[in-house]
Design a protein around this motif. Structure first.
Motif, mmCIF file in Angstrom:
data_model
loop_
_atom_site.group_PDB
_atom_site.id
_atom_site.type_symbol
_atom_site.label_atom_id
_atom_site.label_comp_id
_atom_site.label_asym_id
_atom_site.label_seq_id
_atom_site.Cartn_x
_atom_site.Cartn_y
_atom_site.Cartn_z
ATOM 1 N N MET A 281 -139.677 -47.135 -39.825
ATOM 2 C CA MET A 281 -138.736 -46.393 -40.548
ATOM 3 C C MET A 281 -139.164 -46.770 -42.276
ATOM 4 O O MET A 281 -139.216 -45.862 -42.992
ATOM 5 C CB MET A 281 -137.493 -46.889 -40.330
ATOM 6 N N TYR B 152 -139.880 -44.083 -44.901
ATOM 7 C CA TYR B 152 -138.953 -43.871 -45.931
ATOM 8 C C TYR B 152 -139.626 -43.884 -47.352
ATOM 9 O O TYR B 152 -139.447 -43.308 -48.441
ATOM 10 C CB TYR B 152 -137.908 -45.242 -45.954
ATOM 11 N N CYS C 146 -138.998 -35.535 -40.979
ATOM 12 C CA CYS C 146 -137.732 -35.126 -40.358
ATOM 13 C C CYS C 146 -137.882 -35.466 -38.801
ATOM 14 O O CYS C 146 -136.937 -36.272 -38.185
ATOM 15 C CB CYS C 146 -137.178 -34.125 -40.770
ATOM 16 N N VAL D 118 -138.591 -39.183 -37.744
ATOM 17 C CA VAL D 118 -137.431 -39.911 -37.902
ATOM 18 C C VAL D 118 -136.597 -39.714 -36.838
ATOM 19 O O VAL D 118 -135.824 -40.566 -36.277
ATOM 20 C CB VAL D 118 -136.748 -39.797 -39.528
ATOM 21 N N SER D 119 -136.176 -38.368 -36.812
ATOM 22 C CA SER D 119 -135.272 -38.001 -35.476
ATOM 23 C C SER D 119 -135.798 -38.635 -34.228
ATOM 24 O O SER D 119 -134.890 -39.155 -33.252
ATOM 25 C CB SER D 119 -135.228 -36.568 -35.262
ATOM 26 N N VAL E 81 -134.832 -42.364 -34.059
ATOM 27 C CA VAL E 81 -133.280 -42.447 -34.089
ATOM 28 C C VAL E 81 -133.105 -42.273 -32.329
ATOM 29 O O VAL E 81 -132.173 -42.961 -31.911
ATOM 30 C CB VAL E 81 -132.525 -41.618 -34.898
ATOM 31 N N SER F 25 -131.653 -49.409 -41.902
ATOM 32 C CA SER F 25 -132.556 -48.450 -41.461
ATOM 33 C C SER F 25 -131.861 -47.006 -41.005
ATOM 34 O O SER F 25 -132.452 -45.849 -41.471
ATOM 35 C CB SER F 25 -133.276 -48.911 -40.173
ATOM 36 N N LEU F 26 -130.896 -47.077 -40.592
ATOM 37 C CA LEU F 26 -130.240 -45.791 -40.168
ATOM 38 C C LEU F 26 -129.705 -44.890 -41.257
ATOM 39 O O LEU F 26 -129.523 -43.702 -41.143
ATOM 40 C CB LEU F 26 -129.143 -46.338 -39.307
ATOM 41 N N ALA G 49 -132.785 -43.310 -42.218
ATOM 42 C CA ALA G 49 -132.897 -42.095 -41.762
ATOM 43 C C ALA G 49 -131.865 -40.770 -42.284
ATOM 44 O O ALA G 49 -132.440 -39.750 -42.208
ATOM 45 C CB ALA G 49 -132.725 -42.305 -40.209
#
Length: 281
Positions: A3, A7, A55, A58-59, A62, A88-89, A92
């Motif tokens: 992550m 980021y 995106c 990252v999805s 998650v 971290s979330l 995201a």
């Protein structure tokens, strides 16, 4: 670590385009007539494509976290681990909030290439099976935070609101913002009568949230007019926005001036300046 790397790549990109928020631009504005060179358009397309790839990555991360929670591999966390996961979330959600949902800004050649990779027939004009809704991804993060009893911060709300605005999901964006003032009306998350940061600016949570309220009210008014006046809203868009600002003033009187200024700014960005003048007069 994964992550953090994603980021760092994201923050190195240019800020998100204001065009993705569907802001009202007067016909006489110079921004209305701006044109880009072919080189600039190609660079914009490459950046937009990379934003969507990021995106999706990252999805997936998650979703992996959520799956681990559902299987019981991740349970209630201690203070340090909980803070790290929450951070971290939050990162995201920031990435989701700064990615537009649609591919219609890409060239047809780019769409064909992406659809071919995704296995899509290209008929839908989307990213095929790997299409990610940034707003839905933010809701998934809210679900994880709630499941693990982790704190939901104002920044989390602002990220989800921006993502919803990018998708023109005005009612969802408006409800999320209002849930911080009125309590839980969304069934998703609640800020519980929390003071809204009074900082002014288009990228700030205050103006973004009020803009969502303005666009939601305007959209419902237009739908009502098309249906012959049925189900007309009880109040005008301007009154609803200023009523919201007054509620914020009661929660945090020290921010009163900025709340009122932000309400006027949000109405202007939504193209509702005439409605605002009618209310004032």
């Amino acid at each position: 670590r994964a992550m953090n790397e994603m980021y760092q790549e994201h923050v190195a990109m240019p800020p998100p385009s204001r065009k993705w928020l569907h802001e009202y631009i007067p016909r006489y504005s110079s921004r209305k007539h701006q044109t880009n060179t072919e080189e600039e358009r190609e660079l914009e397309e490459r950046l937009l494509e990379r934003r969507h790839e990021l995106c999706r990555d990252v999805s997936k991360l998650v979703s992996y976290i959520k799956s681990a929670i559902d299987k019981g591999n991740i349970r209630a966390l201690g203070s340090k681990d909980g803070y790290l996961l929450s951070d971290s979330l939050g990162r995201a959600m920031l990435i989701f909030s700064e990615c537009p949902s649609a591919l219609d800004k890409l060239s047809n050649e780019k769409k064909k290439t992406i659809n071919a990779v995704d296995g899509s027939d290209g008929m839908s004009g989307t990213w095929g099976t790997s299409q990610v809704s940034p707003y839905e991804a933010c809701l998934e993060v809210f679900d994880i935070l709630r499941t693990l009893n982790l704190d939901v911060h104002p920044s989390h709300f602002s990220y989800a609101i921006r993502a919803a605005c990018h998708e023109s999901r005005w009612e969802e964006a408006s409800n999320l913002f209002l849930s911080q003032i009125n309590g839980d009306e969304t069934g998703v998350a609640s800020g519980g009568f929390a003071p809204i940061d009074p900082a002014l600016g288009w990228a700030q949570p205050l103006e973004m949230g009020l803009y969502a309220v303005a666009r939601d009210s305007w959209y419902k008014l237009k739908i009502s007019e098309e249906e012959g006046g049925e189900n007309a809203p009880d109040i005008s868009p301007s009154k609803r926005v200023f009523d919201t600002a007054m509620k914020m003033c009661m929660i945090s009187p020290s921010g009163q001036e900025n709340y009122i200024l932000a309400a006027g700014s949000a109405l202007g960005r939504a193209g509702l300046w005439r409605d605002c003048l009618d209310l004032a007069l």
